[in-house]
Scaffold this motif. Structure first.
Motif, short mmCIF file in Angstrom:
data_model
loop_
_atom_site.label_atom_id
_atom_site.label_comp_id
_atom_site.label_asym_id
_atom_site.label_seq_id
_atom_site.Cartn_x
_atom_site.Cartn_y
_atom_site.Cartn_z
N ASP A 1 0.82 -1.20 0.00
CA ASP A 1 0.00 0.00 0.00
C ASP A 1 0.87 1.26 0.00
O ASP A 1 1.71 1.43 0.88
CB ASP A 1 -0.87 -0.07 1.26
CG ASP A 1 -1.95 0.99 1.28
OD1 ASP A 1 -2.13 1.67 0.26
OD2 ASP A 1 -2.60 1.12 2.33
N HIS A 2 0.63 2.13 -0.96
CA HIS A 2 1.38 3.39 -1.04
C HIS A 2 2.89 3.17 -1.08
O HIS A 2 3.63 3.69 -0.24
CB HIS A 2 1.03 4.32 0.13
CG HIS A 2 -0.30 4.98 -0.03
ND1 HIS A 2 -0.51 6.03 -0.88
CD2 HIS A 2 -1.50 4.73 0.53
CE1 HIS A 2 -1.79 6.40 -0.83
NE2 HIS A 2 -2.41 5.62 0.01
N ILE A 3 3.33 2.40 -2.05
CA ILE A 3 4.77 2.19 -2.18
C ILE A 3 5.31 3.03 -3.33
O ILE A 3 4.56 3.52 -4.19
CB ILE A 3 5.15 0.70 -2.37
CG1 ILE A 3 4.34 0.05 -3.49
CG2 ILE A 3 4.97 -0.06 -1.07
CD1 ILE A 3 4.80 0.28 -4.85
N MET B 1 -3.23 8.64 -6.17
CA MET B 1 -2.87 10.06 -6.21
C MET B 1 -3.63 10.81 -5.12
O MET B 1 -3.83 12.01 -5.21
CB MET B 1 -3.28 10.65 -7.57
CG MET B 1 -2.79 9.85 -8.75
SD MET B 1 -3.37 10.55 -10.32
CE MET B 1 -5.12 10.23 -10.21
N ASP B 2 -4.07 10.07 -4.10
CA ASP B 2 -4.99 10.67 -3.13
C ASP B 2 -4.31 11.52 -2.07
O ASP B 2 -4.93 12.43 -1.53
CB ASP B 2 -5.85 9.59 -2.46
CG ASP B 2 -5.01 8.55 -1.72
OD1 ASP B 2 -4.09 7.98 -2.35
OD2 ASP B 2 -5.25 8.31 -0.53
N GLU B 3 -3.05 11.21 -1.76
CA GLU B 3 -2.43 11.94 -0.66
C GLU B 3 -1.71 13.19 -1.17
O GLU B 3 -0.48 13.29 -1.17
CB GLU B 3 -1.50 11.01 0.13
CG GLU B 3 -2.31 9.90 0.78
CD GLU B 3 -1.59 9.15 1.88
OE1 GLU B 3 -0.39 9.38 2.07
OE2 GLU B 3 -2.24 8.32 2.54
N THR B 4 -2.53 14.11 -1.68
CA THR B 4 -2.02 15.36 -2.21
C THR B 4 -3.01 16.46 -1.86
O THR B 4 -4.05 16.19 -1.28
CB THR B 4 -1.81 15.21 -3.74
OG1 THR B 4 -1.21 16.39 -4.24
CG2 THR B 4 -3.13 14.97 -4.46
N VAL C 1 -11.38 3.85 -3.69
CA VAL C 1 -11.64 4.90 -2.71
C VAL C 1 -10.78 4.63 -1.48
O VAL C 1 -11.05 3.69 -0.73
CB VAL C 1 -13.14 4.97 -2.33
CG1 VAL C 1 -13.37 6.07 -1.29
CG2 VAL C 1 -14.00 5.20 -3.56
N HIS C 2 -9.74 5.44 -1.33
CA HIS C 2 -8.92 5.35 -0.12
C HIS C 2 -9.67 6.14 0.94
O HIS C 2 -9.50 7.34 1.08
CB HIS C 2 -7.54 5.95 -0.35
CG HIS C 2 -6.66 5.09 -1.21
ND1 HIS C 2 -5.30 5.20 -1.22
CD2 HIS C 2 -6.96 4.09 -2.07
CE1 HIS C 2 -4.78 4.31 -2.06
NE2 HIS C 2 -5.78 3.63 -2.60
N SER C 3 -10.53 5.45 1.64
CA SER C 3 -11.53 6.16 2.44
C SER C 3 -10.97 6.74 3.72
O SER C 3 -11.56 7.66 4.29
CB SER C 3 -12.69 5.22 2.76
OG SER C 3 -12.32 4.28 3.75
ZN ZN Z 1 -4.32 6.47 -0.01
#
Ligand code: ZN
Length: 417
Positions: free
Chosen positions: A79-81, A180-183, A258-260
């Protein structure tokens, strides 16, 4: 390419003691006709905070699957690598979330941007997408701006993908996601279209894509934002994905992820309605909700277990700044609403359970306590065997919390009949 099942559901097992209880939820869901595939996810950040290895997550998942006789598919998410962190995930994992958020905005070679624009005249002008009433009006400047924002990130995703293929000795045995969610800024549906064209140009067989949606996705608490606008954006993204599969030859199984951040109950309705209307698949990721259920279970058990839950709160409060720092963009804690350690020490089991349980209708619920403890798992990690022994001693009550939370509050509302 391994084909990703239509509905996948990500669960986090921070301390590798919850896989059985988590899998029980999938088994119970299946008995209700809800066919979802478990994906155990644990990010590099979480492994580093806890001091664990991806192989431990794999072992816990395999053991639960064997013990409970799960015959369905299941996956393990790296996850998130990125290129710097992927290596220890390669052997145990079969789902890779390529995180390119930090690369967004990094300038691509101007020649690559020019070539992209040259290759994609269809992206410029009035772009009609089935399922979206209002066609997109996209100018060449828009394409250039978006390419400058995202092209480099897609090139980097390709480099990570190539690295995994080389290390795995082939591309047949894993699922690829790009996140691209952690922006800071959400990606709009027209941007999503341009990004998917760029990903297709890189020939990355992605099957799930995790954009940043509009609104706040804080850890462990409900969605904060305009639910109607989220619903529209979600529907438009589904339409863009269906369009891009056809237009750019992306894998037919490609779906939204969806990275909720767990517990976005208020958007489950619009998501469910959109899936029913379109027949689209979904990857929904939860994580810290399971660790919080462990603490709730300990508090409910009372006695020493309740005392331990209080100790975890007190230490989390003491180390608040350091615990919150890695999660700064995804938590909103009002210090004034956090009770003192002394106050919490005086709480009954019921008070602690009420404060931490995500029930917005309960006047005892405190979302600030919940967010602090959400990021407080490092405290439990530092307690070592004391915490793990408490989980074992109170397995029944903790497991019931973990299973019930996933089944009743997440799976049934999202996928139930
Ligand atoms: Zn995420």
């Amino acid at each position: 390419m391994k084909t990703c099942p239509k509905f996948t559901f990500g669960v986090g097992d921070r301390f590798a003691h919850g896989a059985h209880a988590q899998l029980q939820a999938f088994i119970a869901a299946k008995e209700l006709g809800i066919d979802i595939t478990p994906v155990w996810n644990k990010s590099n950040r979480e492994h580093e905070i806890i001091g664990s290895e991806p192989q431990q997550t794999r072992d816990a998942a395999d053991q639960a699957v064997a013990d409970l006789g799960w015959t369905g598919e299941y996956l393990l998410d790296a996850d998130h690598i990125n290129l710097a962190t992927v290596d220890r995930f390669i052997a145990p994992c079969d789902f890779f979330t390529l995180d390119v958020a930090d690369d967004i905005g990094e300038a691509a070679d101007p020649a690559d941007v020019a070539a992209f624009i040259e290759k994609h005249p269809e992206l410029i002008g009035t772009v009609t997408i089935a399922g979206i009433d209002q066609p997109f009006e996209i100018t060449q400047d828009d394409v250039e701006t978006t390419a400058n924002q995202f092209l480099k990130a897609t090139q980097k995703a390709r480099a990570i993908y190539d690295h995994i293929v080389a290390a795995k000795g082939g591309s047949d045995n894993f699922v690829t996601e790009i996140s691209m969610d952690e922006t800071d800024n959400p990606q709009t549906p027209p941007e999503m279209l341009i990004i998917l064209a760029a990903i297709a140009d890189q020939d990355i067989p992605i099957q799930t894509i995790a954009p940043k949606f509009t609104g706040r996705f804080n850890k462990g608490v409900d969605y904060v934002g305009d639910v109607a606008q989220f619903g529209k954006e979600f529907n438009d993204d589904l339409a863009v994905i269906a369009h891009a599969i056809q237009a750019y030859g992306l894998p037919p199984a490609l779906k939204l992820s969806v990275h909720s951040g767990s517990d976005k109950f208020s958007i489950y309705g619009p998501i469910k309605a959109a899936l029913a209307r379109t027949g689209a698949g979904l990857h929904i990721k939860t994580a810290g909700t399971n660790w919080l259920e462990e603490v709730i279970g300990l508090a409910e058990a009372g006695g020493d277990a309740l005392a331990l839950a209080k100790e975890i709160y007190a230490k989390s409060l003491e180390k608040k700044a350091a615990l919150c720092e890695p999660y700064a963009t995804v938590i909103d804690i009002d210090d004034a609403r956090l009770p003192s350690a002394e106050e919490v020490n005086g709480w009954t089991s019921e008070q602690f359970v009420a404060a931490l349980t995500h029930d917005q209708g309960n006047p005892g619920y405190n979302q600030h306590v919940r967010q602090l403890l959400h990021v407080g798992f490092k405290v439990a990690a530092q307690l070592g065997d004391t915490y793990l022994d408490a989980l074992k001693a109170n397995r029944e009550v903790v497991s019931k919390k973990v299973t019930g939370n996933l089944l009743d509050r997440h799976m049934k509302p999202l996928f139930g009949g």
